[in-house]
Write an enzyme that holds these catalytic residues in place. Structure first.
Site, PDB file in Angstrom:
ATOM      1  N   LYS A  41       0.813  -1.207   0.000  1.00 49.05           N
ATOM      2  CA  LYS A  41       0.000   0.000   0.000  1.00 49.05           C
ATOM      3  C   LYS A  41       0.848   1.259   0.000  1.00 49.05           C
ATOM      4  CE  LYS A  41      -3.274  -2.454   2.892  1.00 49.05           C
ATOM      5  NZ  LYS A  41      -3.678  -2.619   4.313  1.00 49.05           N
ATOM      6  N   GLY A  42       2.091   1.122   0.483  1.00 58.12           N
ATOM      7  CA  GLY A  42       2.915   2.295   0.801  1.00 58.12           C
ATOM      8  C   GLY A  42       3.116   3.283  -0.327  1.00 58.12           C
ATOM      9  N   ASP A  98       7.556   2.754  -2.415  1.00 56.38           N
ATOM     10  CA  ASP A  98       7.735   3.884  -1.509  1.00 56.38           C
ATOM     11  C   ASP A  98       9.154   3.972  -0.973  1.00 56.38           C
ATOM     12  OD1 ASP A  98       7.419   1.520  -0.072  1.00 56.38           O
ATOM     13  OD2 ASP A  98       6.019   2.332   1.391  1.00 56.38           O
ATOM     14  N   ASP A 101      14.378  -0.724   1.821  1.00 51.45           N
ATOM     15  CA  ASP A 101      15.029  -0.884   3.123  1.00 51.45           C
ATOM     16  C   ASP A 101      15.999  -2.059   2.990  1.00 51.45           C
ATOM     17  OD1 ASP A 101      15.580  -0.767   5.811  1.00 51.45           O
ATOM     18  OD2 ASP A 101      13.699  -1.645   6.464  1.00 51.45           O
ATOM     19  N   LYS A 129      16.898   3.633   1.805  1.00 46.52           N
ATOM     20  CA  LYS A 129      17.537   3.526   3.127  1.00 46.52           C
ATOM     21  C   LYS A 129      18.664   2.504   2.979  1.00 46.52           C
ATOM     22  CE  LYS A 129      14.459   3.273   6.790  1.00 46.52           C
ATOM     23  NZ  LYS A 129      13.638   2.422   7.708  1.00 46.52           N
TER      24      LYS A 129
HETATM   25  P1  5GP Z   1      12.228  -3.925   2.146  1.00 49.38           P
HETATM   26  O1  5GP Z   1      12.852  -4.154   3.487  1.00 49.38           O
HETATM   27  O2  5GP Z   1      11.760  -5.211   1.535  1.00 49.38           O
HETATM   28  O3  5GP Z   1      13.141  -3.137   1.228  1.00 49.38           O
HETATM   29  O4  5GP Z   1      10.982  -3.010   2.372  1.00 49.38           O
HETATM   30  C1  5GP Z   1       9.717  -3.557   2.380  1.00 49.38           C
HETATM   31  C2  5GP Z   1       8.634  -2.570   2.704  1.00 49.38           C
HETATM   32  O5  5GP Z   1       8.690  -2.282   4.091  1.00 49.38           O
HETATM   33  C3  5GP Z   1       8.692  -1.208   2.025  1.00 49.38           C
HETATM   34  O6  5GP Z   1       8.168  -1.207   0.721  1.00 49.38           O
HETATM   35  C4  5GP Z   1       7.820  -0.409   2.967  1.00 49.38           C
HETATM   36  O7  5GP Z   1       6.472  -0.565   2.608  1.00 49.38           O
HETATM   37  C5  5GP Z   1       8.159  -1.036   4.323  1.00 49.38           C
HETATM   38  N1  5GP Z   1       9.147  -0.191   5.001  1.00 49.38           N
HETATM   39  C6  5GP Z   1      10.489  -0.277   4.977  1.00 49.38           C
HETATM   40  N2  5GP Z   1      11.058   0.711   5.704  1.00 49.38           N
HETATM   41  C7  5GP Z   1      10.028   1.442   6.189  1.00 49.38           C
HETATM   42  C8  5GP Z   1       9.943   2.631   7.011  1.00 49.38           C
HETATM   43  O8  5GP Z   1      10.934   3.241   7.437  1.00 49.38           O
HETATM   44  N3  5GP Z   1       8.685   3.083   7.305  1.00 49.38           N
HETATM   45  C9  5GP Z   1       7.545   2.467   6.853  1.00 49.38           C
HETATM   46  N4  5GP Z   1       6.382   3.000   7.201  1.00 49.38           N
HETATM   47  N5  5GP Z   1       7.586   1.365   6.078  1.00 49.38           N
HETATM   48  C10 5GP Z   1       8.810   0.865   5.749  1.00 49.38           C
HETATM   49 MG    MG Z   2       6.109  -0.932   0.278  1.00 48.28          MG
END
Ligand code: 5GP
Ligand code: MG
Length: 173
Positions: A41-42, A98, A101, A129
């Site tokens: 959803k982000g 969005d 991470d 990030k």
């Molecule tokens: P990944 O760790 O797979 O790169 O990130 C997966 C998802 O985790 C991102 O698309 C996002 O929706 C959520 N996410 C990662 N870091 C953050 C953060 O700092 N804040 C929020 N609200 N969601 C995050």
């Molecule tokens: Mg996301």
């Protein structure tokens, strides 16, 4: 807002950068068959603004994913919640998210989509990030680099709320 927070990127700065990304994408995809796949959803607010800054024809679709378990290596455990039924091979796909991470989500989505043989496959993330990566991955288009704090607002949630916060913020405690 009752919790103490700090603005990391204000709405005006977000809007300006998103417009720049849209202009760049419009140039780069001129004459191509652009399909934006937005990861819910982000990324719903980012996508809504980004596609309105794109001045060429663009098809827009959405995908929802979730990660189950903890994979340190690759994204074998990424769950695509609903399969898209599209002629992927006709499209130049741009995946929009969005924030990156650990990058497990994006790596898994790229693996899934590359197996569909699209004409091309690139990614655009609003926030990066880099400090928490579990796989080597860099998006093709990046809005801003952010520090290793929990980011909220402009589509990103805190629990069930705050996706409608206009600025990118983080809570201080
Ligand atoms: P990944 O760790 O797979 O790169 O990130 C997966 C998802 O985790 C991102 O698309 C996002 O929706 C959520 N996410 C990662 N870091 C953050 C953060 O700092 N804040 C929020 N609200 N969601 C995050
Ligand atoms: Mg996301």
């Amino acid at each position: 807002m009752d919790k103490k927070s700090e603005i990391l990127i204000d709405h005006k700065k977000l809007q300006k950068r998103v417009d720049e990304l849209g202009e760049q994408i419009s140039k780069d995809y001129e004459g191509k068959n652009l399909l934006v796949i937005s990861l819910l959803k982000g990324s719903f607010i980012f996508t809504a603004d980004l596609v309105r800054s794109i001045s060429i024809p663009v098809r827009i679709e959405f995908m929802t994913t979730s990660i189950y378990g903890e994979s340190e290596v690759d994204s074998g455990n990424l769950k695509i919640n609903e399969e898209l039924d599209l002629p992927f091979e006709e499209y130049d796909i741009l995946v929009v998210d969005d924030i990156t991470d650990t990058a497990l989500t994006m790596t898994g989505v790229l693996k899934y989509l590359s197996e569909k043989n699209p004409k091309s496959l690139k990614t655009c993330v609003l926030l990066d990030k880099p400090s928490r990566r579990k796989t080597e991955y860099v998006a093709d288009y990046i809005g801003f680099e952010v520090p290793n704090v929990f980011i909220v607002g402009y589509g990103l949630n805190y629990g069930f709320h705050y996706r409608n916060e206009k600025n990118i913020i983080h809570f201080l405690d």
